[in-house]
Design a protein around this motif. Sequence first.
Motif, PDB file in Angstrom:
ATOM      1  N   TYR A 646     -43.739 -19.213 -48.846  1.00 17.00           N
ATOM      2  CA  TYR A 646     -43.892 -18.011 -48.045  1.00 17.00           C
ATOM      3  C   TYR A 646     -43.613 -18.364 -46.584  1.00 17.00           C
ATOM      4  CZ  TYR A 646     -46.204 -16.514 -52.302  1.00 17.00           C
ATOM      5  OH  TYR A 646     -46.482 -16.230 -53.615  1.00 17.00           O
ATOM      6  N   ARG A 647     -42.711 -17.567 -45.949  1.00 21.11           N
ATOM      7  CA  ARG A 647     -42.194 -17.857 -44.604  1.00 21.11           C
ATOM      8  C   ARG A 647     -41.478 -19.210 -44.611  1.00 21.11           C
ATOM      9  NH1 ARG A 647     -47.188 -15.555 -43.331  1.00 21.11           N
ATOM     10  NH2 ARG A 647     -48.154 -17.593 -43.052  1.00 21.11           N
ATOM     11  N   TYR A 648     -40.409 -19.270 -45.387  1.00 25.12           N
ATOM     12  CA  TYR A 648     -39.651 -20.508 -45.586  1.00 25.12           C
ATOM     13  C   TYR A 648     -39.047 -20.959 -44.254  1.00 25.12           C
ATOM     14  CZ  TYR A 648     -36.507 -23.810 -47.914  1.00 25.12           C
ATOM     15  OH  TYR A 648     -35.864 -24.940 -48.335  1.00 25.12           O
ATOM     16  N   HIS A 654     -39.170 -15.424 -47.300  1.00 26.08           N
ATOM     17  CA  HIS A 654     -39.770 -15.996 -48.496  1.00 26.08           C
ATOM     18  C   HIS A 654     -38.693 -16.658 -49.352  1.00 26.08           C
ATOM     19  CE1 HIS A 654     -43.270 -13.970 -47.202  1.00 26.08           C
ATOM     20  NE2 HIS A 654     -42.908 -12.765 -47.579  1.00 26.08           N
ATOM     21  N   ASN A 716     -38.222 -12.886 -55.475  1.00 22.69           N
ATOM     22  CA  ASN A 716     -39.361 -13.436 -56.223  1.00 22.69           C
ATOM     23  C   ASN A 716     -38.999 -13.638 -57.693  1.00 22.69           C
ATOM     24  OD1 ASN A 716     -41.914 -14.389 -56.657  1.00 22.69           O
ATOM     25  ND2 ASN A 716     -42.895 -12.387 -56.698  1.00 22.69           N
TER      26      ASN A 716
END
Length: 770
Positions: A646-648, A654, A716
């Motif tokens: 998450y928050r790459y 993401h 996702n």
Amino acid sequence: MWKTTIITVATAVMTLAGCGDKTSKVFHRPPTSHDNKRLGVARGPFKLVQVRSCRSVRSRLADHVYDQYVVQLMNSYRYRYRYRHHRRGPMGGRSISRPTLRRSTNREAPGSPSARKSAPRSRPSAPPTDGSTAAKGSGSGPGYFTKTNNQVVGVDEADRVKTDGKYIYTIHGRQVVIVKSWPAKSTRVVARYEVGKRSTPHQLFIKGDRLVVFSRSTVLMGVRPGLANRPVTTRFQRRGRPMPTRIHRQVTKVTVLDIKDRKSPKLVANIDVEGSMLRARMIGRNVYLVSNFRFSIPKAIRSVLGKYSRYRYGGMTTAALAQLRSDIRRAVTTMPLSQLMPTIRFEHQRGVHSTRPLLGCSDLYLPTTGIASNLLTLTRINTHGGPVHATGIMASGMKVYASKKSLYAAANATNPSNPRQSGTAIHKFDLGSGKGAPTFAASGWVPGTLLNQFSMDEHKNHLRVAVTERGYVGKVPWHRWNRWRGRSWTTSSAVFVLRQKGEGLCTVGSVRGLAPNERIYAARMMGDKGYLVTFRRTDPLYTLDLSAPTEPTVRGELKIPGFSSYIHPLGKDKLLTVGQNADENGRVKGAHLQIFDVSDLSNPRRTAHYELTTGRGTSRSTAQWDHHAFTYNARKNILALPLTVYRYHANGGHFNGLVLVRVNSNAGSSNRESVGSGPGRGFHEIGAIDHSDLAQRAACARSPYQCSRPASSYWNVAINRSLFIDDHLYTLSTQGLKVNRLGRLGRLNRVAALTLAVPTRSIARTPHYR
């Protein structure tokens, strides 16, 4: 004097029973408050005895139904009146805390064992391949490919993806999909096989030209004719025909396919084993299915119990209890045993079935006291056909470990010598040479709970078990409402070494009291060495010397932030782990990789560390709890790891996909630790793959309205498995498959991509889908 006499007699009794308590002699750490009698080792064996007649099975099942129903009445009454009548008897009138069950002293009544019917033989198949990672032969196939990450060499574990180098076998929905994977540019789907309308496949095996598929299914086991005296309420009964009752049961469907022609799989047999699948192993041509079957109360017995429902508010007398027992015994005696025990059904042609009991009465093992509501069965199926053999025990199973000669099933259970003490019961099955039926060998009990299958390991006829012990310590007041006052909850870790003595698994050595107030997060025992990882605020890595079964010792300890969830060996002296990094207060920060040098067990060292997330993002990997998602290419030293971030840090959004990391086990030294990622360091992240575009295409195949959505909205999508075939990386998800070629500098060059979803004809013609 009298104390010495009692100790001598107790020691003699334990010796005759086959298990003695030797843990007090093998402690290698000072005793702590956690090492007390309340958390001691069971002094008696956890015994199971073989049934010799069906009469004893009926008697024990009747006692079990009676016991469970009375306990249900007691719990119902206590739930309603636990505040006002906490000192009254649960059955009203007299104070009857628990009815005394009349057990038959002759548990093994003499009689002829029931005849066992052999399963129909299936057709022979072609000789199997060797199954090694290095493919034999000349240029007809790849020279190297990775297979399922198994715990024991030579014991294959069922998984959702398998490969033989030339083809990949996977599951999509209710279909088994065969993909041609070599050459890589020719990757395409060559065959789809529908298992059944009410079947959901989830795991499979591949052995030469045989494909074995496991599915969760509900099948029609039979039709029970209706009763003539039923009230006429339906249109079927108005016509003079009684309403039949269809018997549907939950089964594990084992589908054996002949895939000599990969483009046209043919059915060899469908084998429906009643019960839910726990685990499956394959050794050679033999498949061993471990399943749980829960006893259900038949309708005939439920009608008997319905007469006593008025006692759920209390007032059940001793005479009523005796009458209830008599009615249950009469109903069980007149009932066919097939309605109580699991069945097995064979199908060699579509619509042609044959059904028989899965177990004979002589194949069943019962505990010496009491009876469980669960039946653990072990079924052996040969991929080349032959009779199907099974054995069962009245116990539960949760975790399974198998070597080439033995299979162990473990489940939570109370101490047979002290019902207030919780622990783990372990049951051993002897697999023999693989030609006959598997047999029950022994049972044992240890305090504490197991983490997973890696908590067990067999070496030189000894079983090593790593557990986390939990319990209360301190003084125990007798007053009811203050029974927990003055006590504290504590945990610690331990390793027990068990050896079979007769019908018992006896503790011959142990090391206890490790890591107080922490629990085990990872365990791995290989040969004469063992490794444990515990965590609460820091990550202690314990190194164990298991060369002496009677005296296991802790050789070293290393405390570092974070913890490891999976331990993978890199040769003999290095460990590669994946887990979660944490700060000094124990707050997790994200997934990380570590390399440990354990050449000196007394001084383990961390030589490399890499956090897979930087900045404010958090991450996790499926490989932390599923070792089948962990793929390591030993030839190129490349690790393929599923990762959700998450928050790459790479693109600010993401990410859910797979990362490739080059592993250098020689980086770092005793004075300098390799930290971070980069060329020449312990870890070098060389690329990442996601299946968002395949998810977009799969959604477009279902509905044309999804074709205009951007691929980033489908981020996702988890990549479940990955495979290396020569210089190519194959990644698989629920949406499709991608093939990438590994370049010189680790660059990924896309070779092929395909979706497993089949679009309709109208959608396939739209320009968006093309």
